[in-house]
Design an enzyme around this catalytic site. Structure first.
Site, PDB file in Angstrom:
ATOM      1  CG  HIS A 180      -1.906   0.694   1.266  1.00  0.00           C
ATOM      2  ND1 HIS A 180      -1.636   2.727   1.698  1.00  0.00           N
ATOM      3  CD2 HIS A 180      -3.581   1.033   0.771  1.00  0.00           C
ATOM      4  CE1 HIS A 180      -3.193   3.130   1.729  1.00  0.00           C
ATOM      5  NE2 HIS A 180      -3.777   2.268   1.014  1.00  0.00           N
ATOM      6  CG  ASP A 309      -9.387   3.290  -0.564  1.00  0.00           C
ATOM      7  OD1 ASP A 309      -8.477   2.808   0.508  1.00  0.00           O
ATOM      8  OD2 ASP A 309      -8.156   4.866  -1.116  1.00  0.00           O
TER       9      ASP A 309
END
Length: 346
Positions: A180, A309
């Site tokens: 990430h 997300d």
């Protein structure tokens, strides 16, 4: 059509307690009418935007409100992971302790809502052997589906060989590592800070994760551990666009520079081939059908997974663009759920 979202974020209660206990960044502290976190004043006073979180926030709510948003967007399952700032900024001792507590709490959430949630482990790469052990515990004892690492680790990327025990364990367990992004490390960030937002989602996040991934490819880790699987968000952090050029220039460097030729002489593949063989990408934060269609064309629909997300993005905008794209029904099915079921063994 079934939908599994694979990059969905949470702050657990133990994590919040730790952030509130800290005396320096990253910390979480109350301001009038809100809670605010993550302004790094020592980097650039006033130039790092604050993140208003409220109380309680959607990050820490894993129950009826989150399920309502999931149902409204047609999301059947979320794979949960610890949200920014993660544990990679902390000391090795603190990061190890906090990661284990977070994982225990995530495991309890998954047990409470079977079929709606799975989880990726938080690990502390500051102690690579300890991180590998926690990954093994999380997968073997808690039933987790892999791990997430958030950007650089105290300003180091994890391509350095001392971090490779993590990849050895991930390969042995046959679970992926989700890489990430966050803002670029301190030795790179200065040129981003003059313009608000540039160091973050506008460009800095993708630049950080794309560089991180390329360093992994060029480190040789995928020759040593060919079964390692890395997941990138944002449709691959622009790397699918560079596939042809990265291979073309790689071959030129091999031919023209002796030092480079010596370094790369034992590489079994080109960078683009490693990317196609060892990486998966998700749609998190990149809800644009033309980009999805391009990535599917050059990378393959078998390697793309849906992600919303959450809670930074919520709603049909994160899902509908796939349905409205020019992809085949079979490819849409793969992206929405089939690929995730296969990779994460759901």
């Amino acid at each position: 059509m079934k939908r599994i979202a694979v990059e969905e974020h949470v702050h657990t209660q133990s994590y919040l307690r730790y952030l509130r206990s800290r005396t320096h960044w990253p910390k979480r502290e109350p301001f009038p009418g809100e809670e605010t976190a993550f302004e790094r004043e020592e980097w650039a006073p006033g130039k790092f935007r604050k993140m208003p979180l409220g109380a309680p926030t959607l990050l820490e709510e894993v129950g009826p409100e989150r399920l309502r948003h999931m149902d409204a967007a047609g999301v059947d399952m979320q794979i949960l992971s610890l949200a920014f700032p993660g544990v990679e900024f902390f000391s090795a001792e603190d990061a190890t302790r906090v990661a284990a507590a977070v994982n225990d709490e995530l495991a309890e959430i998954v047990r409470r809502y079977p079929g709606r949630f799975a989880a990726l482990a938080a690990i502390a790469p500051q102690d690579p052997e300890g991180a590998a052990a926690e990954l093994e515990r999380a997968v073997g004892q808690l039933g987790f589906k892999g791990a997430m690492i958030t950007g650089s680790v105290r300003d180091e990327y994890i391509d350095r060989r001392r971090f490779w025990p993590i990849f050895a364990t991930a390969e042995a367990l046959d679970v992926p590592v989700y890489l990430h992004p966050k803002m670029p490390p301190t030795n790179m960030i200065e040129q981003y800070l003059e313009y608000p937002g540039l160091s973050q989602a506008m460009l800095g996040f993708a630049a950080d994760a794309g560089l991180h991934a390329m360093r992994l490819i060029l480190s040789g880790v995928f020759d040593e551990y060919p079964g390692v699987k890395i997941v990138l968000g944002h449709l691959g952090e622009a790397l699918p666009f560079w596939l042809w050029r990265m291979d073309s220039r790689f071959r030129e460097v091999q031919k023209s520079e002796k030092e480079a030729a010596d370094y790369y002489k034992d590489f079994q593949k080109t960078p683009g081939r490693y990317f196609k063989d060892n990486f998966y990408v998700t749609t998190s934060g990149m809800y644009w059908a033309p980009a999805l269609e391009f990535v599917s064309r050059v990378f393959g629909a078998d390697r793309i997974m849906y992600a919303s997300d959450y809670p930074f993005e919520i709603g049909e905008d994160t899902t509908g663009f796939i349905a409205n794209s020019q992809l085949s029904s079979e490819d849409k099915e793969k992206i929405y759920h089939v690929n995730a079921e296969r990779l994460f063994k759901l």
